[in-house]
Design a protein around this motif. Structure first.
Motif, PDB file in Angstrom:
ATOM      1  N   GLU A 344       0.832  -1.204   0.000  1.00 55.19           N
ATOM      2  CA  GLU A 344       0.000   0.000   0.000  1.00 55.19           C
ATOM      3  C   GLU A 344       0.864   1.249   0.000  1.00 55.19           C
ATOM      4  N   ILE A 345       2.037   1.112   0.584  1.00 52.91           N
ATOM      5  CA  ILE A 345       2.920   2.276   0.734  1.00 52.91           C
ATOM      6  C   ILE A 345       3.521   2.620  -0.625  1.00 52.91           C
ATOM      7  N   PRO A 346       3.626   3.905  -0.959  1.00 53.76           N
ATOM      8  CA  PRO A 346       4.242   4.269  -2.227  1.00 53.76           C
ATOM      9  C   PRO A 346       5.647   3.670  -2.358  1.00 53.76           C
ATOM     10  N   SER A 347       5.909   3.089  -3.510  1.00 58.60           N
ATOM     11  CA  SER A 347       7.228   2.535  -3.799  1.00 58.60           C
ATOM     12  C   SER A 347       7.217   2.221  -5.281  1.00 58.60           C
ATOM     13  N   HIS A 348       8.387   1.940  -5.855  1.00 63.08           N
ATOM     14  CA  HIS A 348       8.363   1.614  -7.290  1.00 63.08           C
ATOM     15  C   HIS A 348       7.557   0.343  -7.509  1.00 63.08           C
ATOM     16  N   GLU A 349       7.569  -0.543  -6.506  1.00 65.58           N
ATOM     17  CA  GLU A 349       6.811  -1.790  -6.665  1.00 65.58           C
ATOM     18  C   GLU A 349       5.305  -1.546  -6.630  1.00 65.58           C
ATOM     19  N   HIS A 350       4.902  -0.632  -5.789  1.00 65.69           N
ATOM     20  CA  HIS A 350       3.481  -0.289  -5.744  1.00 65.69           C
ATOM     21  C   HIS A 350       3.093   0.477  -7.009  1.00 65.69           C
ATOM     22  N   ASP A 351       3.939   1.409  -7.399  1.00 66.32           N
ATOM     23  CA  ASP A 351       3.625   2.256  -8.551  1.00 66.32           C
ATOM     24  C   ASP A 351       3.472   1.471  -9.848  1.00 66.32           C
ATOM     25  N   GLN A 352       4.156   0.362  -9.965  1.00 67.39           N
ATOM     26  CA  GLN A 352       4.106  -0.371 -11.241  1.00 67.39           C
ATOM     27  C   GLN A 352       2.747  -1.045 -11.454  1.00 67.39           C
ATOM     28  N   GLY A 353       2.000  -1.229 -10.384  1.00 65.84           N
ATOM     29  CA  GLY A 353       0.637  -1.721 -10.520  1.00 65.84           C
ATOM     30  C   GLY A 353       0.508  -3.177 -10.933  1.00 65.84           C
ATOM     31  N   VAL A 354       1.565  -3.947 -10.803  1.00 64.08           N
ATOM     32  CA  VAL A 354       1.483  -5.405 -11.029  1.00 64.08           C
ATOM     33  C   VAL A 354       2.264  -6.092  -9.914  1.00 64.08           C
ATOM     34  N   ARG A 355       2.016  -7.380  -9.774  1.00 62.18           N
ATOM     35  CA  ARG A 355       2.585  -8.081  -8.625  1.00 62.18           C
ATOM     36  C   ARG A 355       3.626  -9.121  -9.051  1.00 62.18           C
ATOM     37  N   GLU A 356       4.685  -9.221  -8.264  1.00 59.77           N
ATOM     38  CA  GLU A 356       5.699 -10.237  -8.541  1.00 59.77           C
ATOM     39  C   GLU A 356       5.582 -11.319  -7.482  1.00 59.77           C
ATOM     40  N   VAL A 357       5.441 -12.558  -7.919  1.00 59.60           N
ATOM     41  CA  VAL A 357       5.250 -13.656  -6.959  1.00 59.60           C
ATOM     42  C   VAL A 357       6.225 -14.798  -7.259  1.00 59.60           C
ATOM     43  N   VAL A 358       6.348 -15.710  -6.303  1.00 60.70           N
ATOM     44  CA  VAL A 358       7.193 -16.880  -6.569  1.00 60.70           C
ATOM     45  C   VAL A 358       6.311 -18.090  -6.845  1.00 60.70           C
ATOM     46  N   ASP A 359       6.863 -19.013  -7.586  1.00 63.02           N
ATOM     47  CA  ASP A 359       6.164 -20.257  -7.887  1.00 63.02           C
ATOM     48  C   ASP A 359       6.448 -21.219  -6.732  1.00 63.02           C
ATOM     49  N   SER A 360       5.411 -21.824  -6.187  1.00 64.40           N
ATOM     50  CA  SER A 360       5.620 -22.684  -5.011  1.00 64.40           C
ATOM     51  C   SER A 360       6.440 -23.928  -5.342  1.00 64.40           C
ATOM     52  N   PHE A 361       6.606 -24.218  -6.638  1.00 60.46           N
ATOM     53  CA  PHE A 361       7.412 -25.395  -7.017  1.00 60.46           C
ATOM     54  C   PHE A 361       8.912 -25.095  -7.055  1.00 60.46           C
ATOM     55  N   TRP A 362       9.262 -23.822  -7.038  1.00 64.25           N
ATOM     56  CA  TRP A 362      10.684 -23.490  -7.120  1.00 64.25           C
ATOM     57  C   TRP A 362      11.403 -23.922  -5.846  1.00 64.25           C
ATOM     58  N   LYS A 363      12.608 -24.430  -6.050  1.00 63.91           N
ATOM     59  CA  LYS A 363      13.424 -24.933  -4.947  1.00 63.91           C
ATOM     60  C   LYS A 363      13.923 -23.764  -4.077  1.00 63.91           C
ATOM     61  N   SER A 364      13.966 -23.957  -2.773  1.00 61.81           N
ATOM     62  CA  SER A 364      14.361 -22.885  -1.855  1.00 61.81           C
ATOM     63  C   SER A 364      15.857 -22.871  -1.564  1.00 61.81           C
ATOM     64  N   SER A 365      16.280 -21.828  -0.862  1.00 61.21           N
ATOM     65  CA  SER A 365      17.672 -21.722  -0.376  1.00 61.21           C
ATOM     66  C   SER A 365      17.582 -21.227   1.066  1.00 61.21           C
ATOM     67  N   ALA A 366      18.701 -20.805   1.636  1.00 60.71           N
ATOM     68  CA  ALA A 366      18.651 -20.279   3.009  1.00 60.71           C
ATOM     69  C   ALA A 366      18.078 -18.860   3.053  1.00 60.71           C
ATOM     70  N   SER A 367      18.020 -18.190   1.910  1.00 58.38           N
ATOM     71  CA  SER A 367      17.477 -16.827   1.857  1.00 58.38           C
ATOM     72  C   SER A 367      16.044 -16.912   1.336  1.00 58.38           C
ATOM     73  N   ASN A 368      15.110 -16.304   2.060  1.00 60.48           N
ATOM     74  CA  ASN A 368      13.716 -16.521   1.645  1.00 60.48           C
ATOM     75  C   ASN A 368      13.390 -15.924   0.274  1.00 60.48           C
ATOM     76  N   TRP A 369      14.137 -14.907  -0.141  1.00 58.45           N
ATOM     77  CA  TRP A 369      13.888 -14.296  -1.453  1.00 58.45           C
ATOM     78  C   TRP A 369      14.494 -15.106  -2.605  1.00 58.45           C
ATOM     79  N   LEU A 370      15.378 -16.024  -2.260  1.00 60.68           N
ATOM     80  CA  LEU A 370      16.158 -16.684  -3.319  1.00 60.68           C
ATOM     81  C   LEU A 370      15.632 -18.085  -3.632  1.00 60.68           C
ATOM     82  N   LYS A 371      14.866 -18.194  -4.709  1.00 60.93           N
ATOM     83  CA  LYS A 371      14.403 -19.492  -5.201  1.00 60.93           C
ATOM     84  C   LYS A 371      15.297 -19.889  -6.374  1.00 60.93           C
TER      85      LYS A 371
END
Ligand code: LGS
Length: 489
Positions: A344-371
Motif C-alpha cells: 500500500e505504501i508508495p514505492s516503485h513496486e506499488h507504482d508499477q501496478g502489477v505483482r511479482e510472486v514466486v512459484d511454489s514449485f521453485w526450490k528454496s535456499s537459506a534466503s527466503n527471497w532466493l528461489k
C-alpha cells in the motif's frame, strides 16, 4: 515482440540438438573470464584502523544492532584486510582468472573529500592488486559497494545531487591510482538495492525511510554519479590506460505467468530494469515512458503537485546516455508477474501496478527471497540483449546461500544449472557474455542477515580469531570446471 523472440529462442534449443552440440553447450567460449567476487565491507574488517573513516554501514551496525541478525557487524568480518594473501592464494589454487573486489570509499577518503587522501588505504589496494597480478589474476574493481563515508551521508548522501561531484572526485583518485593496473571498473553496485533498501525501506545503511520518494531521488543521483565517473574516465584516463567502465544492474527475471499477463511482465521489467538501463542504453535516454506515466498518475492521485519521479535536464540526459562500456549483471533468482498490486505504501513496486510472486514449485535456499530458477537466467539475459542492443555483458554475481556446510551439494547443483542456462544464452541466443563471477569467494557479512546466510565456496570459521578458510565441496567442483574449461555433469 520480445516475448515471441524469447519463445522462439527457447524452442529452437530443443530442435536438432546432437551430441556434439550438447558437448559444445557445456564448454566456455575461448577467453571467457571466470572469476569470483567479494565486497569490501563484507570481508575486510579493520573498520577503524589504518586511517579509515567511518562508513554508513559502520554507523548502522553500531547504532542499530537490532536491525542485523544476532547483532553481527563487519568490524572484523573475514579479516581480509590482513589476510588478503590467503584469499589470493585460494583464487590461484582454484584456477580463477579474475577477482572482483570493491574499494572502501572511506578507506581512501576518510573525510569524504580529496583534501585528505589516506595513503595507507591507497596502499592496501595496491598491495591486493599487485598480489593478484603476480598470481596471474585480473582485477575487476567496484568503486562503490554500499559503504560510503558517513560524513557524506550527514550531508544527504545519495539524496543530495552534489553526490555526483563527490563520487566524481573519488572516482578520479581511483582511476589515477589504479588505472595502470586495473582495466575493468564498475561504478556502483546494484543501484536499485542501494536506493530501495537504503532510502525507501531503510533496512540497509543509511537506514532512511522515505517510501516512494527516497528511492526515486536516490536513483536519479546514482545515475548522475555513475555518468560523472564514466565521463571522467573517458576524458582524463581512457587514452592512457585503455580500460573499461561498466554499469551494474541487479536483476531478477520477471517472467509472465501466462500470455494474459504479458503486458504486466513488460511493466515490471521497465520498473525494475528500464529504470536504470533505459537512460543509459536507449537512443532517447531518460526513464521509460511507462514509469513517467504510472508514477506521475499515482503521484497525482495521492495529491502530490508533481510526479515523484524526478526529471532529467537535457544536460544530464546527454551525459548519462551511452555511459557504459559494458553491462555488469548480478542475478540470483526470478519472479512471476501477475495482475494486482504490491503493498500500500508508495514505492516503485506499488507504482508499477502489477505483482511479482514466486512459484511454489521453485526450490528454496537459506534466503527466503532466493528461489532456484535456472531457466530465469537465460530468460533475463536474452531480454537484456534484445532490449539494449546486445551489449557486452559480464555476470558479476550469481550464487546461492545455505546456513553453513562443507558438503554443499545444493550449491553445486545451483551453479551447474545456472551455468548451463548462461551457455545456452551465449550459443543459442547470441547474447554477448564475456565473463562470469560467482558470489562469493568467501562466506561473508551478509548485510541484515549477518553471518547466518552463507554464499561462499570457501567456509570461513567465524568462531576462530584467525578466521580459518576451508574449501567447500563446491570449491573443488569449480576447480575441476575451470581446469576442464567446461561444466562437468
Ligand atoms: O551479498 C550480497 C548478495 C547476496 O544476495 C551482495 O553484496 C549484493 O551485491 C547482492 O545484492 N546480493 C544479494 N542480493 C539479494 C537480493 C535480494 C532481493 C530481495 C528481494 C525481496 C523481495
Amino acid at each position: 515482440t520480445s516475448i515471441l523472440l524469447l519463445l522462439a529462442a527457447f524452442s529452437s534449443s530443443t530442435i536438432g540438438k546432437d551430441v556434439e552440440d550438447e558437448e559444445k553447450h557445456l564448454r566456455f567460449p575461448p577467453n571467457f573470464l571466470l572469476g569470483a567476487a567479494t565486497a569490501a565491507y563484507q570481508i575486510e574488517g579493520a573498520w577503524n584502523v589504518s586511517g579509515k573513516g567511518e562508513s554508513t554501514w559502520d554507523r548502522l551496525v553500531h547504532e542499530h544492532p537490532d536491525r542485523i541478525y544476532n547483532g553481527d557487524t563487519g568490524d572484523v568480518a573475514a579479516n581480509s584486510y590482513y589476510q588478503y594473501k590467503e584469499d589470493v592464494a585460494i583464487l590461484k589454487n582454484l584456477g580463477f582468472k579474475s577477482y572482483r573486489f570493491s574499494v572502501s570509499w572511506p578507506r581512501i577518503l576518510p573525510t569524504g573529500f580529496p583534501n585528505k587522501i589516506n595513503a595507507e588505504g591507497v596502499q592496501y589496494y595496491h598491495d591486493l592488486i599487485d598480489e593478484l597480478k603476480a598470481n596471474g589474476i585480473e582485477p575487476m574493481l567496484t568503486l562503490y559497494h554500499w559503504d560510503h563515508p558517513q560524513v557524506l551521508e550527514d550531508m544527504g548522501g545519495w539524496l543530495n545531487e552534489e553526490m555526483a561531484n563527490w563520487f566524481g572526485d573519488y572516482a578520479r583518485i581511483i582511476f589515477r591510482e589504479y588505472g595502470s593496473k586495473v582495466k575493468k571498473f564498475i561504478t556502483i553496485n546494484e543501484p536499485k538495492a542501494v536506493c530501495k533498501n537504503g532510502y525507501s525501506l531503510g533496512i540497509h545503511a543509511p537506514g532512511k525511510r522515505l517510501p516512494g520518494l527516497g528511492e526515486y531521488m536516490c536513483i536519479h543521483n546514482v545515475l548522475k554519479s555513475h555518468a560523472t565517473a564514466y565521463r571522467i574516465y573517458d576524458s582524463e584516463f581512457r587514452s592512457t590506460y585503455q580500460g573499461e567502465v561498466g554499469v551494474l544492474l541487479d536483476v531478477m527475471a520477471y517472467m509472465p505467468q501466462n500470455f494474459e499477463f504479458d503486458a504486466a511482465a513488460e511493466t515490471s521489467f521497465q520498473f525494475n530494469v528500464g529504470w536504470t538501463m533505459h537512460p543509459i542504453f536507449s537512443k532517447e535516454g531518460d526513464y521509460p515512458s511507462v514509469m513517467k506515466q504510472l508514477v506521475g498518475n499515482r503521484s497525482k492521485a495521492e495529491g502530490f503537485m508533481q510526479s515523484r519521479l524526478p526529471v532529467f535536464s537535457d544536460y544530464w540526459i546527454n551525459l548519462i546516455r551511452s555511459s557504459a562500456d559494458f553491462l555488469a549483471v548480478n542475478h540470483y533468482t526470478s519472479r512471476l508477474v501477475v495482475s494486482g498490486t504490491m503493498g500500500e505504501i508508495p514505492s516503485h513496486e506499488h507504482d508499477q501496478g502489477v505483482r511479482e510472486v514466486v512459484d511454489s514449485f521453485w526450490k528454496s535456499s537459506a534466503s527466503n527471497w532466493l528461489k532456484v530458477v535456472p531457466e530465469g537466467f537465460r530468460y533475463i539475459l536474452v531480454q537484456l540483449a534484445r532490449n539494449y542492443g546486445n551489449p557486452p555483458i559480464y555476470i558479476t554475481e550469481n550464487g546461492v546461500s545455505d546456513h553453513g556446510t562443507l558438503n554443499d551439494d545444493d550449491r553445486i547443483y545451483y551453479y551447474r544449472e545456472y551455468l548451463k542456462q548462461m551457455l545456452l544464452a551465449i550459443y543459442e541466443d547470441g547474447v554477448d557474455i564475456r565473463g562470469y563471477f560467482l558470489w562469493s569467494l568467501l562466506d561473508n557479512f551478509e548485510w541484515n542477515e549477518g553471518y547466518s546466510e552463507r554464499f561462499g565456496i570457501v567456509f570461513v570459521d567465524y568462531e576462530d580469531p584467525k578466521r580459518q578458510r576451508i574449501l567447500k565441496k563446491s570449491a573443488s567442483w569449480w576447480k575441476e570446471v575451470i581446469a576442464a574449461g567446461k561444466i562437468e555433469t
